[in-house]
Motif scaffolding. Sequence first.
Motif, short mmCIF file in Angstrom:
data_model
loop_
_atom_site.label_atom_id
_atom_site.label_comp_id
_atom_site.label_asym_id
_atom_site.label_seq_id
_atom_site.Cartn_x
_atom_site.Cartn_y
_atom_site.Cartn_z
N ALA A 70 12.66 -3.11 -36.73
CA ALA A 70 12.57 -1.62 -36.53
C ALA A 70 11.58 -1.20 -37.93
O ALA A 70 10.79 -0.32 -37.26
CB ALA A 70 14.11 -1.16 -36.72
N ARG A 71 11.52 -1.70 -38.78
CA ARG A 71 10.79 -1.36 -39.98
C ARG A 71 9.13 -1.57 -39.39
O ARG A 71 8.37 -0.85 -39.74
CB ARG A 71 11.10 -1.96 -41.15
CG ARG A 71 10.25 -1.43 -42.40
CD ARG A 71 10.38 -2.28 -43.84
NE ARG A 71 9.93 -3.61 -43.37
CZ ARG A 71 8.40 -3.76 -43.84
NH1 ARG A 71 7.47 -2.88 -44.24
NH2 ARG A 71 7.94 -5.01 -43.57
N LEU A 72 8.94 -2.74 -38.97
CA LEU A 72 7.69 -3.04 -38.81
C LEU A 72 7.12 -2.34 -37.64
O LEU A 72 5.86 -2.01 -37.41
CB LEU A 72 7.65 -4.53 -38.40
CG LEU A 72 7.97 -5.68 -39.53
CD1 LEU A 72 7.91 -7.03 -39.19
CD2 LEU A 72 6.41 -5.57 -40.38
N ARG A 77 3.64 2.07 -35.76
CA ARG A 77 3.65 3.63 -35.10
C ARG A 77 2.88 4.55 -36.37
O ARG A 77 2.11 5.35 -36.05
CB ARG A 77 4.86 4.04 -34.78
CG ARG A 77 5.51 3.55 -33.50
CD ARG A 77 6.84 3.89 -33.33
NE ARG A 77 7.04 5.11 -33.06
CZ ARG A 77 6.77 5.80 -31.88
NH1 ARG A 77 6.62 5.21 -30.74
NH2 ARG A 77 6.86 7.28 -31.61
N ASP A 78 3.10 4.34 -37.51
CA ASP A 78 2.56 5.08 -38.58
C ASP A 78 0.97 4.88 -38.55
O ASP A 78 0.31 5.76 -39.05
CB ASP A 78 3.15 4.75 -39.86
CG ASP A 78 2.65 5.60 -41.05
OD1 ASP A 78 2.90 6.89 -41.08
OD2 ASP A 78 2.23 5.14 -41.89
N ARG A 79 0.45 3.76 -38.43
CA ARG A 79 -0.94 3.53 -38.53
C ARG A 79 -1.70 4.29 -37.24
O ARG A 79 -2.78 4.35 -37.49
CB ARG A 79 -1.08 1.97 -38.11
CG ARG A 79 -0.73 1.04 -39.42
CD ARG A 79 -1.49 -0.50 -39.01
NE ARG A 79 -0.90 -1.32 -39.97
CZ ARG A 79 0.03 -2.14 -39.93
NH1 ARG A 79 0.63 -2.25 -38.64
NH2 ARG A 79 0.55 -3.06 -40.87
N HIS A 80 -0.73 4.55 -36.42
CA HIS A 80 -1.40 5.30 -35.19
C HIS A 80 -0.87 6.80 -35.43
O HIS A 80 -0.89 7.64 -34.42
CB HIS A 80 -1.19 4.73 -33.86
CG HIS A 80 -1.69 3.60 -33.57
ND1 HIS A 80 -2.79 3.39 -32.94
CD2 HIS A 80 -1.22 2.15 -34.14
CE1 HIS A 80 -3.11 2.12 -32.79
NE2 HIS A 80 -2.20 1.31 -33.40
N ALA A 81 -0.50 7.16 -36.39
CA ALA A 81 -0.10 8.78 -36.71
C ALA A 81 0.96 9.08 -35.95
O ALA A 81 1.14 10.36 -35.43
CB ALA A 81 -1.40 9.70 -36.51
N LEU A 82 2.01 8.19 -35.61
CA LEU A 82 3.00 8.57 -34.71
C LEU A 82 4.32 8.82 -35.35
O LEU A 82 4.66 8.00 -36.31
CB LEU A 82 3.19 7.55 -33.62
CG LEU A 82 2.17 7.37 -32.53
CD1 LEU A 82 2.35 6.25 -31.84
CD2 LEU A 82 1.80 8.52 -31.85
N THR A 176 2.16 -0.93 -25.55
CA THR A 176 2.12 0.45 -25.22
C THR A 176 3.70 1.24 -25.37
O THR A 176 3.68 2.33 -25.75
CB THR A 176 1.82 0.60 -23.73
OG1 THR A 176 0.52 -0.04 -23.60
CG2 THR A 176 1.50 1.80 -23.27
N THR A 177 4.54 0.30 -25.20
CA THR A 177 5.92 0.76 -25.35
C THR A 177 6.36 0.84 -26.64
O THR A 177 6.85 2.09 -27.17
CB THR A 177 6.73 -0.34 -24.79
OG1 THR A 177 6.61 -0.41 -23.17
CG2 THR A 177 8.22 0.13 -24.84
N MET A 178 5.88 0.26 -27.42
CA MET A 178 6.24 0.45 -28.96
C MET A 178 5.55 1.61 -29.53
O MET A 178 6.00 2.08 -30.32
CB MET A 178 5.29 -0.83 -29.65
CG MET A 178 5.83 -1.11 -31.14
SD MET A 178 4.82 -2.27 -31.97
CE MET A 178 5.18 -3.75 -30.94
N LEU A 179 4.33 2.16 -28.96
CA LEU A 179 3.57 3.17 -29.23
C LEU A 179 3.85 4.31 -28.45
O LEU A 179 3.17 5.41 -28.28
CB LEU A 179 2.19 3.18 -29.60
CG LEU A 179 1.70 1.72 -30.41
CD1 LEU A 179 0.41 1.77 -30.42
CD2 LEU A 179 2.08 2.03 -31.71
N GLY A 180 4.89 4.46 -27.68
CA GLY A 180 5.19 5.50 -26.65
C GLY A 180 5.79 6.80 -27.18
O GLY A 180 6.00 6.68 -28.57
#
Length: 208
Positions: A70-72, A77-82, A176-180
């Motif tokens: 969950a942390r990783l 997501r944080d790298r992509h400003a999500l 893609t799901t991870m960054l949804g």
Amino acid sequence: MKGFNKGLTHERPWTKLYTESLARKTYIVRRALDSMTWVFSVLAGALLLSAALLFPTLLRDETVIEGEVARLVNEERDRHALNPLVFDSVLGHVAETYSKRMLTYQFFWHNRQLTEDEAFRRQPIDSVIERYGFYIAENIVETPVGFSSICGLTLTNRQIAKCMVELWRESKPHYTTMLGTYSATGVGVACDLFECKGTQYFTPRAGL
């Protein structure tokens, strides 16, 4: 006296035979010791290798792996400003149940893919969808314990979690799901001596 002294300087045949026999025995003893040393070295190496493999297994903690996954994922997501995903206990329980089922029955497919086996007709995520009636996405993964050709060593809890996320990163649909556009997640991991199976659910709504 001259003859007597001369006779003393000659090597007697039995002395030569004794010397050769002693040298042969010494050689045999040395070879035996070398062989024993080699055997002990191999046994010691095997014991050390077994200990190195067994020790992380004794410290295996699926809960730690779940938290690290969950942390990783949130880190990615944080790298992509999500926005970070908050943990949802219901999704976490369902994810854990499904990972244990995959490990126990040795299968690997997504939750909604039913089989003719009655044990799989009622998937755990179905009840959640029916109850809350909104979209839930799923990522699943299986990672060998010990070594992965993609991730390298997968002995510790952190190495296994990192490998799971790395495998998702290498798959475009999973990445893609991870960054949804989701807000909540649940992670479940189940391991034995040989592999770990993981499930992560994503939902746009938190607080099931």
